[in-house]
Design an enzyme around this catalytic site. Structure first.
Site, PDB file in Angstrom:
ATOM      1  N   ASN A   1      26.446  37.675  -9.501  1.00  0.00           N
ATOM      2  CA  ASN A   1      27.411  38.172  -8.515  1.00  0.00           C
ATOM      3  C   ASN A   1      28.848  38.102  -9.028  1.00  0.00           C
ATOM      4  OD1 ASN A   1      26.621  35.324  -8.160  1.00  0.00           O
ATOM      5  ND2 ASN A   1      28.294  35.274  -6.660  1.00  0.00           N
TER       6      ASN A   1
ATOM      7  N   HIS B   1      23.280  28.936  -0.963  1.00  0.00           N
ATOM      8  CA  HIS B   1      22.641  30.229  -1.247  1.00  0.00           C
ATOM      9  C   HIS B   1      21.179  30.261  -0.801  1.00  0.00           C
ATOM     10  CE1 HIS B   1      26.229  31.277  -3.381  1.00  0.00           C
ATOM     11  NE2 HIS B   1      26.025  30.426  -4.356  1.00  0.00           N
TER      12      HIS B   1
ATOM     13  N   HIS C   1      22.686  30.960 -10.061  1.00  0.00           N
ATOM     14  CA  HIS C   1      23.383  31.162  -8.793  1.00  0.00           C
ATOM     15  C   HIS C   1      23.647  29.858  -8.044  1.00  0.00           C
ATOM     16  CE1 HIS C   1      25.121  33.692  -5.832  1.00  0.00           C
ATOM     17  NE2 HIS C   1      24.153  33.655  -4.953  1.00  0.00           N
ATOM     18  N   VAL C   2      22.618  29.040  -7.851  1.00  0.00           N
ATOM     19  CA  VAL C   2      22.798  27.734  -7.212  1.00  0.00           C
ATOM     20  C   VAL C   2      23.222  26.743  -8.293  1.00  0.00           C
ATOM     21  CG1 VAL C   2      21.683  25.909  -5.904  1.00  0.00           C
ATOM     22  CG2 VAL C   2      21.036  28.299  -5.528  1.00  0.00           C
ATOM     23  N   HIS C   3      24.361  26.087  -8.085  1.00  0.00           N
ATOM     24  CA  HIS C   3      24.938  25.254  -9.141  1.00  0.00           C
ATOM     25  C   HIS C   3      24.299  23.879  -9.154  1.00  0.00           C
ATOM     26  CE1 HIS C   3      28.604  28.074  -8.669  1.00  0.00           C
ATOM     27  NE2 HIS C   3      27.598  28.642  -9.288  1.00  0.00           N
TER      28      HIS C   3
HETATM   29 FE   FE2 Z   1      26.040  33.403  -8.730  1.00  0.00          FE
END
Ligand code: FE2
Length: 459
Positions: free
Chosen positions: A229, A324, A351-353
């Site tokens: 993203n 997310h 995406h998920v950190h």
């Molecule tokens: Fe991301």
């Protein structure tokens, strides 16, 4: 055989002897500072431009075809276009081949104009061979090298690095440094590169600094890019309405070689792995170009040549973190059955950190009316790894959902990277390294057995 490898094999044999692998999941008790570190300042040494007027910078390579007999070399010259030629060969004194590149610039918002971005494709390369390549002109000539992947085959060993959501903080620098010690051959990068979009007007100077920061690795080995993203850079308020504009100008992919029509979804075949890259941020509904391509692509997978089927996608389909949560659900619903039917081995997401690895799980029985909407352990299904823990400016995702779902095997809110070392057609060693440990410490490990050649094995 190293002692660690012997121990791992013994554990694997124990598992195959009947010790169930789908045990209750582990939420790591490991604790660390959650202090969010900022991006490294633009005058940090890792961002320093190379010496010499108009010296080529931000050098990076990726595959130029499906299997690595071509390589795309990309670089930026800051002042003027300069030379657009790559000289390459088997030794520094015999750079007998040349490739002529393309050059382009782009603008972003009211004030940013990129340097001169070059892309040149080196062709007719031999498999498994080290090449030197030289770019630049006059006093600003720079020489790099890479090794092409081996010819695809069912028992060709290969070691992938797995990195996602990297950014350009001090944590990012730790991740890259730890990865450098892994001696892996190539990186499957799971999306979200520079995080330039965290700056006003998506300050694209942060795309340039990220290119200089990562050059020390990605100029020397191919990275396979997944679109995240943070590559969207959709900013209509400053007139930027073309999604992925900086990414598409800077980071080419070999999409056409796999019959794709867009750089965001494509496949490569490296050693014994068939790697499919999907885009969470491009249309994937029924009849869309990505849907049609994936349907055809799965039919092209030949497990007798490339036994390992690995899928990269930015937004996770299985994730037990609050951050997310369920963002990847519509894509899971669209494609999960296909991957189970194809007996895919592994799905990598970011995406998920945070870090998470699942058991082999599926949730494909639901038909709206039957109420069967629960993930179940499924030996035909892929395992899922969330590796969005590269260390970017947005910090850690440290709020897990409780209780830990049955599908979740191990999870921990730490920054790090992983490696996937394919041994042969049946076994691959997966290892996750957290940045807080020494570079040789493994914090999570699993042996994966191949879904095509060992379909009933429990790992
Ligand atoms: Fe991301």
């Amino acid at each position: 055989m190293p002692m660690g490898r012997v121990l791992a094999m013994l554990l694997l044999l124990a598992a195959r002897a009947g010790v169930p692998c789908a045990t209750a999941g582990v939420t790591s008790p490991y604790r660390r500072s959650l202090q969010m570190l900022p991006d490294m300042p633009l005058d940090a040494d890792v961002f320093r431009p190379p010496p010499g007027f108009n010296a080529p910078e931000q050098v990076h390579i990726t595959l130029g075809d499906q299997t690595g007999r071509a390589m795309i070399v990309s670089w930026v010259t800051p002042e003027h276009a300069g030379s657009n030629v790559v000289r390459y060969g088997l030794s520094a004194h015999h750079l007998t081949f040349t490739a002529e590149g393309t050059v382009q610039r782009y603008t972003f918002g009211p004030s940013y104009k990129s340097g001169y971005i070059h892309h040149a494709t080196l062709t007719d390369l031999e498999y498994g061979t080290r090449y030197l390549y030289r770019i630049g002109f006059g006093y600003a000539v720079r020489t790099f090298s890479f090794k092409t992947p081996p010819k695809p085959g069912p028992d060709v060993p290969f070691k992938f690095g797995l990195i996602g959501d990297l950014g350009q903080t001090y944590h990012s620098n730790d991740t890259l440094t730890h990865y450098e010690a892994s001696n892996a051959d190539a990186v499957l990068f799971i999306g979200d590169l520079s995080y330039a979009d965290n700056y006003p007007q998506h300050d694209n100077n942060r795309w340039d600094s990220w290119g200089r920061f990562t050059e020390r690795v990605v100029a020397y080995q191919p990275w396979i890019w997944t679109t995240g993203n943070h590559e969207l850079d959709f900013v209509p308020e400053i007139g930027e309405t073309e999604p992925f504009k900086p990414f598409r100008n800077r980071y080419p992919t070999p999409f056409a070689a796999s019959g794709s029509t867009q750089p965001h979804w494509y496949s490569v075949r490296m050693a014994s792995a068939h790697v499919i890259v999907l885009s969470s941020y491009s249309a994937y509904g029924k009849y869309t170009p990505q849907w049609a391509w994936l349907k055809a692509e799965l039919a092209r997978v030949d497990r007798s040549v490339t036994p390992w089927l690995v899928v990269c996608v930015h937004s996770p389909w299985y994730n037990s973190n609050d951050y997310h949560y369920m963002e990847g659900e519509t894509m899971r619903v669209q494609f999960e059955q296909w991957l189970v039917d194809a007996r895919a081995d592994l799905v990598l997401a970011g995406h998920v950190h945070s870090y998470e690895r699942t058991h082999r799980v599926s949730n494909v029985a639901y038909d709206v009316a039957n109420g069967k909407a629960t993930p179940v352990l499924n030996g035909s299904a892929p395992a899922y790894v969330n590796i969005g823990d590269g260390g970017n400016i947005e910090g850690l995702a440290d709020k897990f959902r409780w209780p830990q779902p049955d599908y979740s095997a191990f999870r921990e809110a730490s920054f790090g990277h992983a490696t996937l070392e394919i041994m042969n057609r049946t076994h691959a060693l997966y290892q996750w390294h957290r940045n807080d440990d020494g570079v040789k410490v493994v914090a999570d490990e699993a042996w994966f057995t191949n879904r095509h050649f060992l379909p009933t094995d429990t790992n």
